[in-house]
Write an enzyme that holds these catalytic residues in place. Structure first.
Site, PDB file in Angstrom:
ATOM      1  N   ASP A 210       0.853  -1.201   0.000  1.00 38.55           N
ATOM      2  CA  ASP A 210       0.000   0.000   0.000  1.00 38.55           C
ATOM      3  C   ASP A 210       0.885   1.247   0.000  1.00 38.55           C
ATOM      4  O   ASP A 210       2.092   1.174   0.196  1.00 38.55           O
ATOM      5  CB  ASP A 210      -0.866  -0.013   1.261  1.00 38.55           C
ATOM      6  CG  ASP A 210      -0.023  -0.120   2.526  1.00 38.55           C
ATOM      7  OD1 ASP A 210       0.372   0.912   3.051  1.00 38.55           O
ATOM      8  OD2 ASP A 210       0.276  -1.260   2.966  1.00 38.55           O
ATOM      9  N   ASP A 212       0.461   3.559   2.301  1.00 38.14           N
ATOM     10  CA  ASP A 212       0.122   4.081   3.629  1.00 38.14           C
ATOM     11  C   ASP A 212      -1.097   5.009   3.476  1.00 38.14           C
ATOM     12  O   ASP A 212      -2.090   4.569   2.893  1.00 38.14           O
ATOM     13  CB  ASP A 212       1.350   4.763   4.248  1.00 38.14           C
ATOM     14  CG  ASP A 212       1.252   4.855   5.756  1.00 38.14           C
ATOM     15  OD1 ASP A 212       0.611   3.983   6.363  1.00 38.14           O
ATOM     16  OD2 ASP A 212       1.817   5.791   6.346  1.00 38.14           O
TER      17      ASP A 212
HETATM   18  N1  LIG Z   1       1.045   1.270   5.803  1.00 35.12           N
HETATM   19  C1  LIG Z   1       1.551   0.413   6.681  1.00 35.12           C
HETATM   20  N2  LIG Z   1       1.952   0.854   7.900  1.00 35.12           N
HETATM   21  C2  LIG Z   1       2.478  -0.016   8.797  1.00 35.12           C
HETATM   22  N3  LIG Z   1       2.627  -1.328   8.559  1.00 35.12           N
HETATM   23  C3  LIG Z   1       2.236  -1.796   7.372  1.00 35.12           C
HETATM   24  N4  LIG Z   1       2.282  -3.034   6.853  1.00 35.12           N
HETATM   25  C4  LIG Z   1       1.764  -2.984   5.612  1.00 35.12           C
HETATM   26  N5  LIG Z   1       1.405  -1.718   5.300  1.00 35.12           N
HETATM   27  C5  LIG Z   1       1.691  -0.964   6.384  1.00 35.12           C
END
Ligand SMILES: Nc1ncnc2[nH]cnc12
Ligand SMILES: CSC[C@H]1O[C@H](OP(=O)(O)O)[C@H](O)[C@@H]1O
Length: 291
Positions: A210, A212
């Site tokens: 992703d 975030d």
């Molecule tokens: N955006 C994110 N923040 C923290 N841990 C994660 N693991 C996978 N995506 C994450």
């Protein structure tokens, strides 16, 4: 006790290693309690491997609850020399896209409530940690990932480890980007620190799931998003592990990293002042220095 050369710590979405032969399931108890789950021992490409799901099968431990001391100790007690972590991460930069893989080379600690050292209670050690990931193991993982040919893999990046379990706010995500961090996750610490204290080579296959919550054109991270992007990546991570297993020598004659001697000049406590019971508790890590 059975033995393994490679230890794999499977993260979110990776709870078992496919294609292992001669499989045996073992429960280990350590001076730091029980690991996240039983350890699966077996062979991959003829090389002995120990597999441990970080969050336990069924994903039962939150990042703050993962018993990392027990996990690393258990792998060390099996004779493991190389620990490979497979980890889901958020990307903090445009060009590290969901479903890409990254072999990070730096780490920033934003955790708040974790035990991040084995050493306490009468024995003090300060290990070097400027380069938190083993450069040799990381190079092998990168080479193996590139050899797949059909996956985008990036060399290097700074993984910032947050406490969690909630994901970041936009303010935090934007600040993390300004600070120059490339990836965000919740688990590479304290694992990397403990692996260094246990004199194990440690490196991460980071699976980008992703952006975030900073990216205006993408939805903020959710578990659903992580899980859907992990499905492809976890299969690729296992392909990398198979290739890497063939390259990791059973003897360490050719290895030039300093992971294996990280404690050599790190123990500060006068050996005569270390109580006998402490020496015994820590003998797996320090017996070669306190003989
Ligand atoms: N955006 C994110 N923040 C923290 N841990 C994660 N693991 C996978 N995506 C994450
Ligand atoms: C399920 S998203 C958040 C979760 O995923 C990552 O875990 P791991 O590093 O074990 O793959 C992240 O660090 C969080 O624990």
């Amino acid at each position: 006790m059975p033995e393994a050369i490679i230890g794999v710590i499977g993260g979110s979405g990776l709870y078992q290693m496919e294609g292992m032969s001669e499989v045996e399931e073992i429960a280990i108890e350590t001076p730091f309690g029980a690991p996240s789950d039983t350890i699966t021992l077996g062979k991959v490409e003829g090389v002995s491997m120990a597999f441990l799901p970080r969050h336990g099968r069924g994903h039962r431990f939150s990042p703050s609850e993962v018993p990392s001391c027990a996990n690393i100790w258990a792998l060390k007690s099996l004779g493991v020399q190389y620990v490979i972590s497979v980890s889901a991460v958020g990307s903090l930069r445009e060009d590290y896209e969901p479903r890409d893989l990254v072999i990070p080379d730096q780490l920033f600690d934003r955790t708040k409530s974790r035990v991040n050292s084995f050493f306490e209670g009468g024995i003090v050690a300060h290990c070097p940690f400027a380069d938190p990931f083993c450069p040799e193991l990381s190079a092998i993982l990168l080479e193996s990932a590139r050899a797949l040919g059909d996956v985008t893999v990036h060399k290097g990046g700074t993984y910032v480890c947050m406490e969690g379990p909630l994901f970041s706010t936009k303010a935090e995500s934007n600040l993390n980007r300004k600070l120059g961090f490339d990836l965000i996750g919740m688990t590479a610490l304290p694992e990397a620190k403990l692996a260094r204290e246990a004199e194990l080579c440690y490196a991460v296959i980071a699976c980008v799931t992703d952006y975030d919550c900073w990216h205006e054109a993408h939805d903020a991270v959710s578990v659903e998003m992580v899980v859907s992007n992990l499905s492809a990546n976890v299969a690729n991570a296992q392909r990398i592990l198979r290739l890497a297993a063939q390259k990791l020598a059973p003897t360490r004659e050719d290895v030039s990293c300093r992971c294996e001697s990280a404690l050599a000049s790190a123990i500060m406590t006068d050996p005569v002042r270390i109580p006998q019971e402490v020496k015994e508790k820590y003998s797996l890590l320090v017996s070669k220095y306190l003989a």
